[in-house]
Design an enzyme around this catalytic site. Structure first.
Site, PDB file in Angstrom:
ATOM      1  N   LYS A  44       0.835  -1.181   0.000  1.00  0.00           N
ATOM      2  CA  LYS A  44       0.000   0.000   0.000  1.00  0.00           C
ATOM      3  C   LYS A  44       0.882   1.248   0.000  1.00  0.00           C
ATOM      4  O   LYS A  44       2.052   1.112   0.328  1.00  0.00           O
ATOM      5  CB  LYS A  44      -0.932   0.007   1.210  1.00  0.00           C
ATOM      6  CG  LYS A  44      -0.212  -0.199   2.550  1.00  0.00           C
ATOM      7  CD  LYS A  44      -0.848   0.541   3.669  1.00  0.00           C
ATOM      8  CE  LYS A  44      -0.388   1.944   3.789  1.00  0.00           C
ATOM      9  NZ  LYS A  44       0.926   2.142   4.430  1.00  0.00           N
ATOM     10  N   HIS A  70      -0.934  -4.864   5.900  1.00  0.00           N
ATOM     11  CA  HIS A  70      -0.362  -5.725   6.947  1.00  0.00           C
ATOM     12  C   HIS A  70      -1.231  -5.765   8.215  1.00  0.00           C
ATOM     13  O   HIS A  70      -1.085  -6.664   9.026  1.00  0.00           O
ATOM     14  CB  HIS A  70       1.083  -5.347   7.263  1.00  0.00           C
ATOM     15  CG  HIS A  70       1.225  -4.151   8.145  1.00  0.00           C
ATOM     16  ND1 HIS A  70       1.154  -2.876   7.676  1.00  0.00           N
ATOM     17  CD2 HIS A  70       1.420  -4.038   9.480  1.00  0.00           C
ATOM     18  CE1 HIS A  70       1.308  -2.034   8.672  1.00  0.00           C
ATOM     19  NE2 HIS A  70       1.469  -2.702   9.787  1.00  0.00           N
ATOM     20  N   LYS A  80      -2.357  -9.132  11.291  1.00  0.00           N
ATOM     21  CA  LYS A  80      -2.220  -9.143  12.754  1.00  0.00           C
ATOM     22  C   LYS A  80      -3.232 -10.103  13.363  1.00  0.00           C
ATOM     23  O   LYS A  80      -4.415 -10.050  13.030  1.00  0.00           O
ATOM     24  CB  LYS A  80      -2.453  -7.733  13.321  1.00  0.00           C
ATOM     25  CG  LYS A  80      -1.372  -6.715  12.938  1.00  0.00           C
ATOM     26  CD  LYS A  80      -1.725  -5.345  13.511  1.00  0.00           C
ATOM     27  CE  LYS A  80      -0.852  -4.240  12.930  1.00  0.00           C
ATOM     28  NZ  LYS A  80       0.483  -4.157  13.471  1.00  0.00           N
ATOM     29  N   ASP A 138      -1.774   7.017   4.002  1.00  0.00           N
ATOM     30  CA  ASP A 138      -0.863   6.061   4.633  1.00  0.00           C
ATOM     31  C   ASP A 138      -1.602   5.120   5.589  1.00  0.00           C
ATOM     32  O   ASP A 138      -1.262   3.948   5.700  1.00  0.00           O
ATOM     33  CB  ASP A 138       0.206   6.857   5.403  1.00  0.00           C
ATOM     34  CG  ASP A 138       1.323   5.980   5.934  1.00  0.00           C
ATOM     35  OD1 ASP A 138       1.772   5.089   5.188  1.00  0.00           O
ATOM     36  OD2 ASP A 138       1.752   6.176   7.090  1.00  0.00           O
ATOM     37  N   HIS A 150      -5.648   0.852   6.356  1.00  0.00           N
ATOM     38  CA  HIS A 150      -5.680   0.172   7.655  1.00  0.00           C
ATOM     39  C   HIS A 150      -6.952   0.486   8.454  1.00  0.00           C
ATOM     40  O   HIS A 150      -7.628  -0.411   8.959  1.00  0.00           O
ATOM     41  CB  HIS A 150      -4.483   0.580   8.517  1.00  0.00           C
ATOM     42  CG  HIS A 150      -3.150   0.284   7.894  1.00  0.00           C
ATOM     43  ND1 HIS A 150      -2.916  -0.803   7.105  1.00  0.00           N
ATOM     44  CD2 HIS A 150      -1.962   0.945   7.975  1.00  0.00           C
ATOM     45  CE1 HIS A 150      -1.641  -0.799   6.712  1.00  0.00           C
ATOM     46  NE2 HIS A 150      -1.048   0.254   7.222  1.00  0.00           N
TER      47      HIS A 150
HETATM   48  C1  BG6 Z   1       2.379   1.470   7.760  1.00  0.00           C
HETATM   49  C2  BG6 Z   1       2.516   2.944   7.594  1.00  0.00           C
HETATM   50  O1  BG6 Z   1       1.541   0.927   6.792  1.00  0.00           O
HETATM   51  O2  BG6 Z   1       1.828   1.202   9.049  1.00  0.00           O
HETATM   52  C3  BG6 Z   1       3.396   3.534   8.679  1.00  0.00           C
HETATM   53  O3  BG6 Z   1       3.092   3.213   6.323  1.00  0.00           O
HETATM   54  C4  BG6 Z   1       2.889   3.133  10.039  1.00  0.00           C
HETATM   55  O4  BG6 Z   1       3.460   4.949   8.584  1.00  0.00           O
HETATM   56  C5  BG6 Z   1       2.658   1.644  10.113  1.00  0.00           C
HETATM   57  O5  BG6 Z   1       3.865   3.529  10.978  1.00  0.00           O
HETATM   58  C6  BG6 Z   1       1.978   1.255  11.399  1.00  0.00           C
HETATM   59  O6  BG6 Z   1       1.935  -0.138  11.468  1.00  0.00           O
HETATM   60  P1  BG6 Z   1       2.055  -0.907  12.832  1.00  0.00           P
HETATM   61  O7  BG6 Z   1       1.918  -2.335  12.493  1.00  0.00           O
HETATM   62  O8  BG6 Z   1       3.411  -0.557  13.390  1.00  0.00           O
HETATM   63  O9  BG6 Z   1       0.967  -0.367  13.681  1.00  0.00           O
END
Ligand code: BG6
Length: 513
Positions: A161, A191, A195, A248, A253
């Protein structure tokens, strides 16, 4: 709901990583491959071919990955001999992924490796490159025939992404991918879906009979979803200043978290049926008029501030960020889902960099009792909340009122807690391992389908367009705080955001679940 039969892993495979010298490869991909290798989950005959413009050879590249493993694996996880075994199957090809004329060299190198490990040209491509290359690589792969599954070869492509910069570019990208691959070959990765705790939202809702009857507009007052971080943008200024928090974090997410919280139960847990339900949630996001965007969406950018006794510079002072940047590092918004289940229930979502702590959680606020009989020691009515803590201190907590022992009839807020460490097996870096493994297995359930990308962009794109207008406010917030005060105003009545950390002035932050 049924879980469909397990897919099978190929006997042999080459993972081709575009962006082999990039940050994601070092931080996430290689540590995840190490986990899979350690657990015996990689195919028997396996190789990695990393590509990039940097002039490494196989021998000069491997030590970089070894260093990365030592740095990014959890403490105590690194084992030198295991790392050496894994890295002996990693190769490097210096080429420019943007240059079509470099691809015949890729074909040649792959066929050498095929012979070496006896691989029937099974390839997974992983696009860990700047987003600018997302549209170029599939066309070049197609040009040299590396897209085709003809003859039974396995060809899949994983795309990081953000998928698209706005609706138009996402549609265009979808078109490009459709012209080079079929949907079953596409793995758009988010991602968050890898989780454990995110997947557990479905278990909580659909493997239990007690929550689902309450999970609707009749019993739920509002839902809050927070995904905030206590770091800035680190060395990613170049990427981040072109991207911002909405692209982002929110369009992907946070939208996924809303979808999992709000979706209808799929009839079976398989890629098509599960993703159909995700798409239906996105289709039900109530579009906002310009005026509603102005009232319901707050964007912010961190200014200089103190965090744990240290001064953190303003976003505009970060490396590779424009001195007059209007890129948002914080977004809060109120949205509605126009369907039978959720009509009238606000979903408040927010994300931000340089906040007091790193936490991702979903707070489901149930409606209060219709009549108040007891005095609460906490003042007002004791809220009934279900808190799903995605990270850290992963767990689920139910808040309710209990009688205070002794005379009289006073009540106070108490909590029933479940923490994931009771189950074991929740290691960091798991999200990428899980998703890489799923991709090898050919299970795309936890990857984003093209129609979901499109529907999500349809909702968020008008917000981005309005933000381009000069008079749309961008509020500053000092680093280390909970974001601009204006974000409190989008929450209705006398409610406020659930900020999960206390003792902010102490060096030890205490996150209450
Ligand atoms: C990523 C973003 O997809 O997710 C980042 O590009 C962010 O900016 C990150 O810090 C957060 O992921 P996690 O798993 O650390 O909460």
């Amino acid at each position: 709901m049924q879980v469909t039969a397990q897919n099978t892993k190929p006997e042999s495979l080459i993972l081709v990583i575009f962006g082999g010298s990039g940050d994601l490869t070092k931080r996430k991909l290689v540590p995840s491959l190490y986990q899979l290798f350690k657990q015996g989950k990689l195919p028997h005959r396996f190789a990695v071919l990393a590509l990039g413009r940097t002039d490494y050879t196989d021998d000069s590249y491997r030590p970089h990955l070894d260093e990365a493993l030592q740095m990014y694996l959890a403490e105590g996880e690194y084992d030198a001999s295991l790392a050496e075994q894994l890295l002996s199957s990693v190769y490097y090809l210096a080429m420019d992924p943007a240059e079509q004329s470099d691809y015949p060299r890729l074909v040649e190198r792959l066929s050498q490796l095929d012979k070496q490990i006896d691989n029937p040209a099974n390839y997974i491509y992983y696009l860990s490159t700047p987003p600018l290359l997302y549209g170029v690589v599939p066309q070049h792969l197609k040009h040299v025939g590396l897209n085709s599954e003809e003859g039974g070869a396995l060809r899949r492509i994983v795309i990081e992404k953000p998928f698209g910069y706005d609706l138009a570019s996402a549609l265009e990208l979808n078109e490009i991918y459709r012209s080079a691959f079929q949907e079953h070959q596409l793995y758009r990765i988010d991602h968050f879906l890898g989780k454990e705790t995110v997947q557990d939202i479905m278990a909580l809702r659909f493997a239990n009979g007690i929550f689902e009857p309450l999970w609707n507009r009749n019993y739920i007052d509002r839902v809050e979803i927070t995904a905030v971080e206590n770091m800035g943008i680190e060395s990613r200024g170049g990427f981040y200043d072109q991207t911002g928090a909405l692209r982002d974090m929110v369009q992907n997410h946070l939208a996924q978290l809303v979808a999992l919280t709000a979706m209808e139960p799929p009839v079976q847990f398989n890629a098509d049926l599960f993703r159909n339900e995700v798409v239906k949630v996105y289709q039900s996001f109530r579009p906002m008029s310009d005026d509603e965007v102005r009232r319901r969406v707050i964007r912010g950018q961190y200014t200089e501030g103190e965090w744990r006794g240290e001064l953190h510079r303003a976003y505009r002072e970060e490396d590779k960020v424009a001195g007059n940047s209007r890129t948002e590092t914080f977004v809060a918004m109120k949205l509605y889902i126009d369907n039978w289940r959720w009509q009238g229930v606000p979903f408040y979502i927010r994300t931000g960099k340089m906040m007091p702590t790193k936490v991702t959680e979903i707070v489901v606020h149930f409606k209060p009792t219709p009549h108040k009989m007891f005095t609460s020691l906490d003042g007002g009515t004791v809220p009934n909340q279900l808190i799903i803590r995605i990270q850290p201190d992963e767990g689920i907590s139910l808040k309710f009122a209990a009688k205070v022992p002794g005379s009289g009839f006073e009540v106070k807020k108490v909590s029933m807690n479940f923490t994931y460490d009771q189950l074991g097996g929740l290691a960091s870096g798991d999200a990428y391992s899980r998703l890489l493994e799923d991709c090898m297995l050919g299970d795309s359930t936890l990857f984003t389908r093209s129609d979901a990308v499109e529907m999500s962009w349809r909702f968020f794109d008008p917000i981005l367009r309005l933000w381009q207008e000069d008079d749309f406010p961008l509020y500053g917030y000092p680093a280390g705080t909970w974001g601009p005060k204006q974000s409190d105003l989008i929450i209705e009545r006398d409610h406020s955001w659930t900020n999960p950390c206390r003792n902010l002035t102490n060096s030890e932050l205490y996150c209450e679940l």
